[in-house]
Design an enzyme around this catalytic site. Sequence first.
Site, PDB file in Angstrom:
ATOM      1  N   LYS A   1      -0.545  -2.434   4.848  1.00 24.10           N
ATOM      2  CA  LYS A   1      -0.842  -1.211   5.605  1.00 24.10           C
ATOM      3  C   LYS A   1      -1.485  -1.506   6.946  1.00 24.10           C
ATOM      4  O   LYS A   1      -2.000  -2.603   7.201  1.00 24.10           O
ATOM      5  CB  LYS A   1      -1.698  -0.278   4.754  1.00 24.10           C
TER       6      LYS A   1
ATOM      7  N   ARG B   1       0.046  -1.519  -6.244  1.00 16.68           N
ATOM      8  CA  ARG B   1       1.393  -1.280  -5.712  1.00 16.68           C
ATOM      9  C   ARG B   1       1.612  -2.214  -4.531  1.00 16.68           C
ATOM     10  O   ARG B   1       0.863  -2.142  -3.534  1.00 16.68           O
ATOM     11  CB  ARG B   1       1.525   0.184  -5.303  1.00 16.68           C
TER      12      ARG B   1
END
Length: 520
Positions: free
Chosen positions: A450, A485
Site C-alpha cells: 500500500k 491479505r
Amino acid sequence: MVLNPSRPNDDDVVDSETMPTLAHGSSLLMDAETNGMHRAVIAVGSNLGDRIAHIENALDRMRSNGLKILKLSRLYETQPMYYEEQDTFLNGAVLIETELEPIALLDTLQNIENELGRIRDIEKGPRTLDLDIVLYDKEQINHERLKVPHPLFLEREFVLRPLADVIPDHTLQGTFGRRIRGFWTTPLKGTLAIQAALDAIPKSTPMRPITYLSPSLPFVQAMNPERKTHIMSILNITPDSFSDGGALSPDNLSTITNTVKSHISSGATILDIGGQSTRPHAELLSPDEELARILPILRHIKHNIPEARNVAISIDTFHAGVVRACADEDLFDIVNDVSAGTMDPEMLRTVAQVRKTIILMHMRGTPATMNKLTSYPDGLLSTVRTELAARVESALDAGVPPWRIMLDPGIGFAKTMDQNLLLLKAGVKPLRLREKALQKLPWVVGTSRKGFIGKITGVKEANERAWGTAACVTAAIAGGADVVRVHDVAEMSGVVKMADSIWRKWFKDEGAPRDDPENE
C-alpha cells in the site's frame, strides 16, 4: 456459587431435589401471554455430517414454521459429554418469539429434527441435530415430555456459554445445587445470572467460538492463542489495480492456473478474486461488467484446478448481484466487501440468503470519496470500533449468523498514513475486546504494497514493496490478526510462519510464557 472439588463420583446425573425452583428476573424473556406471544431459548447442536449445514437448515425450518429468530449465539465446538465415544459437537442457542404453547413448540422442534435426519438410537449419543427448549418465557414446566428450565442446563457449559451470548443478564432465583463430574456445588439461595452460572462451572478444555470459512478448511478460532494465521492471496482481475493491474486476465487462463497453483503451494489458504479496483478514484463497474471479469476465472478455478478444492475462495465485491450470480454456480465461500454492505443495500440480506461468510471492512464513503473522510474527532480506534459494530449489527439483523462474520479495520481506506500506522501499532485487540459486538470475531488485515509503505520506505513501484509489507504483516500478527491479505504469497508465507512461531506458539518450556495472550 462456590464449587468444591471432590473425588470423582459415578453418579453424574443431577437429582431433581437439587435443581432450583426458579423464578426469572428481567431479561429478553417475557411474562407468558404478553400480546399472545412467547419467547423461548432453544439450544441447538450437531456432531454428525455437515454440522454447519444441519444447524443452518434447522434455522430455516424454524423460520418457515413461524418461529421468529430474535438473536443467535455464536457456535462453539465442544467435546461430547456423558457418552464420550463420539465426535465433537457444534453448539449454540437461539432466542425465538412464537405463538406456540410449550408442547406445540416441542412438537415443532422434534418434527424439524426428524425431517433433518435425527435418529434416536443412543441416549445422549451422536446426532445430526438436537433442538432443546432451555427456557420458555418465565415459566416452570414439569410435563412428562418437557421440563423447563432444562433439568441439566446448569451443569452444561455447552448450553450456558451460548446462552450467555443471547441473554447474559437474565437472572434465575431459587436454591441452586448440582452434582457434576467430580465436583459438588454448595447450595445457594438467591439470584444467579446466566453469566455467573457459566463462570461457576469448572472448565478443563477451553470452549471457543468458531468462524466458518469453507468445507475444506478447519474453523477459525479467533480466541485460540495457538491458532495459525491464514494467508489470503490477492488475485486482481483488473487492468487498473494500483500494484498489479493487468497481470491477470480471463483471456489468459494458463497464467491464472500457474498463479493459483503457485500461491496455494506457497501457503495460501484463501484466494481472493476481485474484478473491481478499490484504489482511490477507481472507475466503478456495473455488476455485469464485474461478472464478465471474474466469472470465467472462478469457473476455471473450480473445474480445472484441483488444488483449489483445499482452499477457500473469496470474491472481492460490493455488489449483491455479483454475489447472487456467483452463488448460483457455487463458485465461492467468502464475500470480501470493502464497504461492509453500505454500497449495496441488498448485500447483507443476499449474503445471508446464499449462506456465505462475509468480511466487513471499515471504510467511509466510496473509493472515490474515502480520502476526504479521515477526520476522527472521537479518536480513531473508538470510532472504528463503533462504526464496525454498527455494521455487524446490520449484518446480524439481515440474517447473517455470527459464525459467518469476519472483520477488517480497513487500513488504507479513509485513513491517513499516521492512522494506518496507529491501527498497526494498536493491533486488533483493542478493537475486539472493547466493543461487545466485535468480541470473539476474527480479523483480516490487508497492508500489502500500500501507498503508505511506499511513502515511508521510499519505494515508488508498488510491486517492489515486499520488505515494507513484511514488517506490516509481522505487526498485524503480533496485534492479533487471524488472516493477512497479501500479493507476494511465497515471501509472506515465511514471514507468517516466523511471526506465528513467536506470537502464536504456546510455549511449554520451563520459564517460557504460559498465559493465554487473549486474557492479558
